[in-house]
Every structure is written in C-alpha cells, then in structure tokens.
Design an enzyme around this catalytic site. Structure first.
Site, mmCIF file in Angstrom:
data_model
loop_
_atom_site.group_PDB
_atom_site.id
_atom_site.type_symbol
_atom_site.label_atom_id
_atom_site.label_comp_id
_atom_site.label_asym_id
_atom_site.label_seq_id
_atom_site.Cartn_x
_atom_site.Cartn_y
_atom_site.Cartn_z
ATOM 1 N N HIS A 128 0.869 -1.185 0.000
ATOM 2 C CA HIS A 128 0.000 0.000 0.000
ATOM 3 C C HIS A 128 0.908 1.238 0.000
ATOM 4 O O HIS A 128 2.020 1.187 0.505
ATOM 5 C CB HIS A 128 -0.831 -0.067 1.288
ATOM 6 C CG HIS A 128 -1.912 0.955 1.410
ATOM 7 N ND1 HIS A 128 -1.671 2.238 1.823
ATOM 8 C CD2 HIS A 128 -3.250 0.870 1.206
ATOM 9 C CE1 HIS A 128 -2.821 2.910 1.879
ATOM 10 N NE2 HIS A 128 -3.797 2.099 1.502
ATOM 11 N N ASP B 237 3.118 -4.465 8.006
ATOM 12 C CA ASP B 237 1.922 -3.659 7.822
ATOM 13 C C ASP B 237 0.738 -4.614 7.962
ATOM 14 O O ASP B 237 0.419 -5.370 7.053
ATOM 15 C CB ASP B 237 1.951 -2.997 6.440
ATOM 16 C CG ASP B 237 0.612 -2.342 6.094
ATOM 17 O OD1 ASP B 237 -0.371 -2.514 6.845
ATOM 18 O OD2 ASP B 237 0.555 -1.681 5.040
ATOM 19 N N GLN C 83 -4.427 -5.226 6.978
ATOM 20 C CA GLN C 83 -5.357 -6.237 6.488
ATOM 21 C C GLN C 83 -5.110 -7.597 7.138
ATOM 22 O O GLN C 83 -5.726 -8.597 6.743
ATOM 23 C CB GLN C 83 -5.253 -6.377 4.955
ATOM 24 C CG GLN C 83 -5.451 -5.079 4.185
ATOM 25 C CD GLN C 83 -6.859 -4.507 4.332
ATOM 26 O OE1 GLN C 83 -7.796 -5.198 4.733
ATOM 27 N NE2 GLN C 83 -7.004 -3.224 4.017
ATOM 28 N N LYS D 239 -10.315 -0.558 10.495
ATOM 29 C CA LYS D 239 -10.406 -1.713 9.601
ATOM 30 C C LYS D 239 -10.673 -3.000 10.377
ATOM 31 O O LYS D 239 -10.696 -4.088 9.815
ATOM 32 C CB LYS D 239 -9.104 -1.853 8.798
ATOM 33 C CG LYS D 239 -8.890 -0.719 7.791
ATOM 34 C CD LYS D 239 -7.644 -0.963 6.962
ATOM 35 C CE LYS D 239 -7.172 0.279 6.240
ATOM 36 N NZ LYS D 239 -7.962 0.611 5.049
ATOM 37 N N CYS E 86 -4.870 2.464 -3.577
ATOM 38 C CA CYS E 86 -3.639 2.982 -2.962
ATOM 39 C C CYS E 86 -2.484 2.012 -3.133
ATOM 40 O O CYS E 86 -1.636 1.876 -2.240
ATOM 41 C CB CYS E 86 -3.839 3.299 -1.489
ATOM 42 S SG CYS E 86 -4.914 4.695 -1.245
#
Ligand SMILES: Cc1ncc(COP(=O)(O)O)c(C=O)c1O
Ligand SMILES: Cc1ncc(COP(=O)(O)O)c(C=O)c1O
Lengths: 416, 150, 416, 150
Positions: free
Chosen positions: A132, A209, A212, A235, A373
């Site tokens: 991202h 990261d 997700q 999220k 993104c």
C-alpha cells in the site's frame, strides 16, 4: 462444493453477527446493502458505537494528568484498552503498544524515529511490490533524508512474493524489511513468519503492515517474532482515527521521539527536555481518547466471537466467492495467490471498473474500484484500476449473489 | 434502471466503444494531460490551433466509459471552433454536468453533448465527464501542469 | 459589583446551555459535579455526541476513494466540516484547513514541514515564556535537526509578555514566531494581532497556538493575519482525536509533506511519487472521519449560540470568579494578566495543589493541579505546581461557589 | 468526610508540617532522585550505609502532604535497619498502599506506616505515598536514574 457445504452450516451464526451492525440494515437505491468494502473500512458493531456515546455522556475527561474522579475513570479506560491490545496481539507488555491515528501514522513513526537513529547513506530498506502507498511513501521520504536506498521484493504473475528474489536481496546492507501481512489490493497472505526468520538471520528487523492482517486472522507478535506490527482500528470494527504501533521494547527504547508536546515528556526547560518512558514517549498531546476506548470495545467484540471462528468463516466465504465469480463470463481475477484473505480483485472485460462501481452501487452493492492505494500493483498487472470485493465477518452468501447478479446487470447495460 | 439508462445512453456507449479522434497528432501547438486520481482516468489532449481556431484535435489515454465518451464527443465538437467558442462551451458543459444551473435552455448550443445530463445524478462521476474539458482549458493555457479533477 | 449584575442576567441562558451537556448531570461523591477543567478538555453537547452515533449507524464508509453512495455521503460530510471550519475561523479557502489529531500535531507538522524547507543553522525561532510544552518541544526537536536556535520572549511578574523585549528579539535572523493566543496555565490573552504585525514588519511568519483561543473568542485569521493557527477539537466541545492546522496557502504550497501514505499522493511508483494538492498533501492515511464530522457539529453548536455571546458570558463569569477568590484567605493568584480568558491559576498557602485537588474532588469540584504542561511557567513563578480552574460556556455561579466552599473545606481538613 | 479523614490523618498532617530527617547528609554512600511528573513531586534521598545497615538517612525536595509525610515517616523508620529489612518493608508498604493484598495482618511489622492505608481509596494518590520507597530502592542500587512513578 465443500465451500458451499461449509457456508450453509456457518450461515446461521453469521446472520446473528450481522445483526450487531446497525448500518447494514439500510437500503441503498431500494436494495438491501451488500457492503463489500471492508478492506477500506469495516462497519461497526452496536457495542462499539454505544461505548463512544457512553464515554462522552459519562466519563469524558482528559487523561494522565487529573487527580479528580472523572479523569481517573477516563485514564483507566484508556489504559485498559492498551492492555486489551497487548493481550489481543500477544505482546509481552503494554509498554510495546503505542496508540497512533492508524497504520499510516504507525509506519511514518517508525520511518522517522527508527530511521533517524538506525539509517545512514547506502543502507537498504526492503519493501515488497504489493505494498500500500502507506508502506512505500514514508520510506521514500526517509531515504531522501538519510541517503538510504529502497529495494523492492518482486511479485510473481499470480500475485505472490518471489521468495527466491527475497533471499537474494537480504544482505549486510539491509537495515529493515517492511512488508504487508495481507495485500489490500489482491488479498495475498504473505508467509511472514518465514520471511521474518530469514531477515533475522541477517539481524535485520522487520516491520509488518498488518492493516489487512489483524481483521482476518489471530495475531501473535511473539510467535511471529516481528519487530514492528502496525494496524488501524477502523479496519477491524473500531472507530476511525485510532491505530496501533506494536514495537519490541528494545527498539522503542532506542528510537528517537516522534512528535513533541504534552504527555511525552518528564520535564521541560528551554535548555533541556527529558522524555517520558515508553510507550508515552511516542504519544504527544491529547490522544484520541474515545477512539482508543472504542478500539478496546472492538477487541472485546471480536474476541468474544473468536478470531479463529472469524477466520474460518471468512475463508469459507472467500472460497464461495471465488467459485461463483469464476463462473462469470469475461471476469479475470487480478492475482490468484496461494493463500488469500479478506479481498479479491478482478476486472470485467469491456467494462471499466469505475463504470462497474456505479452500476453495482445502483444495485446496492458497495465495492471499491480504482488503484486501492497500490498503484505499483496496478502497473505490474498493466491495468489502470481494478474492482475489489472485500469481506468482513458480517458478509454472507446473499452479498456474493448480489455481486454476481450486479455484474450481470452491468453487462446488460453495456450491451444495449 | 432509469437513472442508469439515463447515464449510459446509447450514444455514450457507442463513443466509448468507438472513440473518435483517438490517437496523437503529427504536429500540435497546444497539449495537456488530465488525471483523475479517484479512478485512475488519465488522458492526453493535443490541439492544433491556427488563427485562434482549433484546426485539429486528438486525445489518447485510459478512462472509464463516461470519460472516454466525453473526450470523444468533445473532440468531435471542437474542430473548427474558435478558442473563445470552446471556452463558452466549457462553461455550458460544466453547468450541464454539475447541474448547478438549468442548462436545458442551452441545449441547442450544447447539441449532442446534452447526452451527459445524466451524470448530475451521480456526483462521483461528474469529474469523469468534465476531465477532458478541464484538460482542454489547461491546453489553451499551455501550462505544463497536469489538470487534476480532485 | 457589575460582574455580579451581569451574571444574574446571563445565568438563565447559561442554564439552558448547560442542559445540552449530559455529562454534567452526574453526581460525584454525592455532590453535583462542578466541572472546572475545560482547559484540559471540554464536555460535549448532546448534538455532537449523537452525530457520532448517527455517522456510524448510517453513513460510515471510507472517504475520497469510493464511487458508491455511502462513501459519497461520508466524503461529503467530511468535506462539509472542512468548509465549516474555514468559515468559522474566517479562512480564505477550505484549502487552508488541514485536519490533524490536535494542536500538538499541528505544531509538530509546521515544525517539521516548514522547518525542513525554511530553517537553517543560526536561524532563530521565537517562542514565549508562557508556552505549553506542545509549543516548545517540537521546536526543540527541529533546532536539533537544523541547527536553528530557540529564543524566548520573557514574561513580566503579572504574567504578561514583555513587549519591549519582544521588539528587541525580532531581527533579520528570526524565521518564525510561535506564540499562544491564550495561556493555558494562567489565562493570559496575548495581544497577538499587534505582535503578528510587528513580526510581519520583519517578514517573519507567525504561528499561533490557539488551543485556548478558539473556545473563548471569535477568531478571524484574515483579520489577525496570522500565518498559522492551530487548535484542538476536544477543547472546543468537539470529539477527541481531531484538530486543525490553519495555514496560509502560500506556506502550505511550499512546505514539504509531513506523513507519507494514501490520499496524500497523486501517483506513486517506486522511482517517483507526486504529491496531491493542498490540503490533501498533509492528510496521509485514513483520517479521523467521525472526529472531523463531530468537530463540524461542535462548530454548528457554538455558532448557533454565537461566539460573541459565549465570550461575554465567560468574561462575566471570570470576573465573578476573580472577585470571589480574592476574598479567600491565603489564596494567591499565579499571574494577574491585563486580560484573562478561560483559566485562572492559584495556590493556597500551606496546602499543596495536589492535596487541594483530591479534597475538591471529594466535594464534586473538578479542577486541574500540577504544571499544566507548562513547566517553564511554574519555574518562573518558583512554584512546583498550581491549582487551575477553567471555564466553559456551561459553567455558572454555582460552580464558582462550590469551588470557594471546597477551598474552605480543604483548610478545615488541614487545620485539624 | 470519612475517606478524607482516613487519608489525611493527624499523623500525616503533622509529618507534612514538620518533616523529620529533612535536609542533606554531610556524607552519603547511596542516593537517588524520585520524580512524580503528574503533580511535580520531586524528592532527593541520601543514605549512609555501613555494614549493610542504614546508619543515616535524609530527604529533601518538594511534594504534596502525602509525599512529604511518607518520606518523613519512612526515613524515621529506616535508621538502623538492614538493607534487606528495608526491602521487606518496601514490599509490605507497597501492598498496603495499593491494597493489592490484605496488609492488615502485617500491621505489626508496618507500625505507624499503616497510617497510609487510606490512600488505597485514592488511586491517583498511591504514587505520592510510594514515591519515596521507589526512590529508596533506586538508591540501594545506586543507579543514576531518576525513579519515576508514572
Ligand atoms: C495552549 C495549549 N497548547 C497546546 C495544547 C495541546 O493540545 P492537544 O493536547 O489537544 O494537542 C494545549 C492543551 O493542553 C494547550 O492548552
Ligand atoms: C495494507 C494497508 N496498509 C496501510 C493502509 C493504511 O491504513 P490507514 O489509512 O488506516 O492509515 C491500508 C488501508 O487502506 C492498507 O490496506
């Protein structure tokens, strides 16, 4: 057809979960809403929403600095959330949990505060080809400031990382690996435990990261042995404006402060300022108190259901979606990785994703269209944009069917 | 279904499938690039302006149906028009697409372009229809900036 | 006694305003709550609290990137708040309004993004002796990075800035003046319009820390002609986790980006990234969407009452408080500035402020005790801490009376 | 009023007004600084340790009534005690102040220090009472760090 069998047995419980989300009751353009954009942001259960109202109606006060009862209550609730986060991701201590605005800020914090101390000209930072923008641009900014160099772990045609290339990229020059747990653009689940171990063999710390990752799978940062793990509250069923940077104590201790201000100091004179202990050193100013407390409520919510149950339900749902979409004429998946979670990306021949998005919206189906993104991923697959459907624990077979029939409708519109 | 049919009229679908004036000019006096970061639409516009009139025009790039059809219909319309006529058209078209004013009375001047009146019901798509027009304005000024609609 | 006369005539309307704040209905240790810590954070009106619930129950979606109806609604609401802020403070354009976490982040943003472009070794930054840590530490960090030097505008015994000294400190070396509108520690209202004009005579831009300005007085940034104005939502009846940096367009255009990530870019490749237009260039990642919308509701709330009415009511209340506290034996005001707003600071002979805080809390009176994140002010007055009472539009004479009788109680406890 | 009287007992008010062992030692073997950023309490502790026993002790600094009285009562208590006895007292006192364990049974060992049992009803004040004890532990280790209670 095993996916279909699974799903029916799970459908009942999912229907109960769905009832916890008031927004999903709404109609869009006369249709039931099929919300398939949870990778952008999830909807919130009533328990999270009402905790925000309760906070402002009963407990609101600034934290850490008041002796009176109200401030004490607010401070307690805020710090309880930190403990909940630490437990939820398996951190050793609450000291390793820094509250930030979201994944983006968490990564920027590491880029600057780790970068200023640990990076110098010629050092290498490895990122992957499926990141991202939030896990690319902060590193570009820090390379400009330090003279360090960004290297990219390439991707294979199916959307997995090229592990051989990764092994070759690691070297004595590498100072950090920054990698997504799960790709938001194509849903790839990366073998991060393995990749972390490889980096550690070179004494290289790894930032994950997890924007997700956290919503879709149980995280144990000690088992993964990652050095940094970043994620966003919004999220994972929590409020906007709050996120978490997990970092090992040894790094937090050695990193320079990020923002300066109230709460992150022990003492201030114009000549010399002494910084507070971790994690407070990294939390300057009044934080998003209600957001942090709301994130705590979100963790309570998913923990009560159980991350393992959520993960297995979502896996069945994903299997079903893949099955049903594979049957759609002219549909091409963007990336078919070995393991996929949360999101799947596709294009429909002859119809631009943006037109698709509009037509599906008229049918009550909310998907995301664009570059997500992750422009380098689009460039890699030589497409300007894709359509992405992504899932939360509240989705069900009806949502997938709405998507499939929306695609049929789009073809109809374009074939006139 | 009515709003969708209104948006995706036959004429638009046709120009999307078979865009006119698509490609590059051998020589051009004015050009600009337009970009809509929301959906990734990206177009290049080239003009040959002689005696304050648009003598040749072409566009290329990637975009959604609304963007491509709008570019195609715009370029079809520009040929031979003076720069000031083009600027008036821009104003009319902008009013039509955003629905800010009642553009119906100007439908004669807009001609076929009224086919885009449907986008006003789709606020997120207005920029798709107007991107080429913003790019045209940028080309007239020959600024080396990318026109952006967001 | 004119203050008392004023207050009675205003009391009725204040009672109506107070009813808008559900938290103030609570009892603390069996007493009505007298909340006198609004400088730390204000309570929230029901209209702000309920807009948060409404957002999550009806409109929640990620912004700026979705074509579907829900995302469109959320984007619209978010951007409407930006317009409300611009109108509220008299900005020329919405482009001059950047959403941040709070005052602290706004100042850090300027320190870094302005600092990287405009500051070099030997340059001088002027701050005042009465700044909050949030308007000191960010500048200390940037002086370390750039070699610029921090100079301090001194304070007089009564707690006003020394204007002669200020005039002498300004020079060709000065690159920025950073100054609070209203002191959070002692309530001084600085003559900022005048001080800005003086700085501009040297072509020096001025940043105003408006954390304690915006809640108490009507702001017109164009009239003040300040170059930067920073404030926090949670101190002006809005939610936590949201604040505003106002900056003149010419500076925002020339400043380097702050955080990197989604939404702040136009295009990304691993080789080259192009930044988005202002203000988006400074808003990386998913913002605090509900917070921003809640801030818009807070602006609606105070605008409906009228900032001028709020200011004049609070002035009467302050007058009354000063009058009544002056009569308390052994009480010493910390700072008696020419003009005071929002907060007043004092100590009571023989009783440490911290003990006072505990005793008052038992009487239902919430004040702040400590250094108020302004240690240099404490050092200046040679005290370790002070007691601070601060006001919001919901306070009334009864709150002041509760404070005064709480002080009597404290003396009783300590005289046994 | 009961809780307040429980917190601010006469003995505490007395030691606050007239702290014992307040000042500096001419010579000391161990020292430490303690700091509570919440309220600005700051104390300096100096010890002379001979043969593993505290032969002299003094404190100075600024603090609230609880902090000063606790420092005063602690120093009064330490003289002549062995380091290991002091450490045991720390554990007992900590349990008393935080109320984590029922310290009543150890009231004999704590002696006068039980006067601080009232702080457990005031979570924000527990640190005021324990600051001097944390500083004592730091002094034993002669670390040059500031002991912090937050
Ligand atoms: C004058 C002043 N500046 C800055 C701040 C910091 O504000 P925040 O904590 O909301 O970032 C405050 C709040 O305490 C303040 O009163
Ligand atoms: C993989 C990944 N990383 C980072 C981000 C940025 O998260 P946020 O916008 O909450 O800062 C996202 C969200 O879009 C994401 O999906």
């Amino acid at each position: 057809m095993s996916a279909v069998a699974d799903i029916t047995s799970l459908e009942a419980q999912a229907r109960r979960w769905r009832d916890d989300f008031p927004l999903l009751e709404q109609k869009v353009h006369g249709h039931d809403l099929a919300y398939l954009d949870s990778a952008a942001t999830t909807q919130k259960p009533e328990s999270v929403i009402s905790v925000l109202g309760k906070y402002y109606r009963e407990e609101n006060a600034n934290i850490h600095r008041g002796v009176y009862a109200l401030s004490q209550k607010a401070t307690h609730a805020y710090e309880q959330s930190r403990k909940k986060v630490a437990d939820f991701i398996g951190a050793k201590s609450f000291k390793e949990v820094v509250f930030v605005r979201g994944t983006t800020e968490a990564i920027n914090l590491v880029a600057q505060s780790f970068g200023r101390v640990f990076l110098k000209e010629g050092d290498e930072i490895l990122v992957s080809a499926m990141e991202h923008h939030s896990n690319i641009v902060p590193w570009q900014l820090v390379t400009e400031q330090t003279g360090a160099v960004l290297r990219v772990i390439p991707m294979t045609e199916n959307g997995d990382l090229d592990q051989d290339a990764y092994a070759k990229l690691l070297s004595a020059k590498t100072k950090l690996v920054a990698l997504c747990h799960v790709s938001n653009a194509i849903g790839t689940v990366n073998p991060i435990k393995d990749m972390i171990a490889q980096a550690h063999a070179f004494d290289v710390p790894v930032l994950i990261d997890g924007a997700q990752g956290v919503p879709h799978t149980k995280i144990d940062v000690q088992d993964l042995d990652c050095d940094f793990y970043a994620f966003s509250g919004h999220k994972m069923y929590g409020p906007t404006g709050v996120g978490v940077l997990y970092a090992k104590e040894e790094y937090l201790e050695r990193m320079s402060p990020y923002q300066g201000g109230g709460d992150m100091i022990l003492s201030v004179t114009f000549e010399k300022t002494t910084y507070n202990e971790i994690p407070y050193k990294f939390e300057a100013g009044t934080p998003n108190i209600s957001g942090v407390i709301g994130l705590g409520a979100a963790i309570d919510y998913v923990s009560q259901i159980g991350m393992d149950r959520i993960a297995s339900y979502e896996a069945s749902l994903m299997g079903l979606a893949v099955e049903k979409l594979r049957d759609v004429d002219g549909l091409r998946f963007i990336g078919e990785p070995k393991q996929r979670a949360g999101a799947l990306s596709f294009i429909l021949e002859g119809i631009h994703p943006h037109d698709l998005g509009t037509i599906l919206d008229m049918e009550g189906v909310a998907i995301r269209t664009g570059h997500h993104c992750a422009q380098p991923v689009m460039t890699f697959f030589a497409i300007p944009a894709s359509a992405r459907a992504s899932f939360g624990l509240y989705n069900n077979e009806a949502d997938i069917d709405a998507l499939v029939s929306g695609l049929a409708k789009a073809k109809e519109v374009f074939k006139r | 279904m009515n709003e969708l049919q209104e948006l995706y009229q036959q004429l638009i679908l046709d120009h999307n499938a078979n865009p006119r004036h698509y490609g590059r000019l051998a020589e051009c006096t004015h050009s600009a690039e337009g970009h809509n970061p929301l959906c990734g639409d990206q177009i290049f516009l080239e003009l040959k302006i002689e005696d304050s009139c648009v003598s040749q025009v072409a566009f290329s790039g990637e975009g959604c149906a609304i963007c491509k059809a709008s570019s195609s219909l715009m370029t079809e319309r520009l040929a031979g028009k003076s720069v000031s006529e083009c600027k008036e058209l821009f104003t009319l078209f902008h009013a039509l697409a955003t629905g800010e004013e009642d553009a119906a009375q100007d439908s004669a001047a807009l001609g076929k372009l009224v086919v885009f009146s449907g986008v006003r019901e789709f606020p997120m798509r207005v920029k798709c229809a107007t991107l080429c027009w913003h790019t045209l304005m940028a080309a007239f000024e020959n600024k080396n900036e990318v026109a952006v609609t967001e």
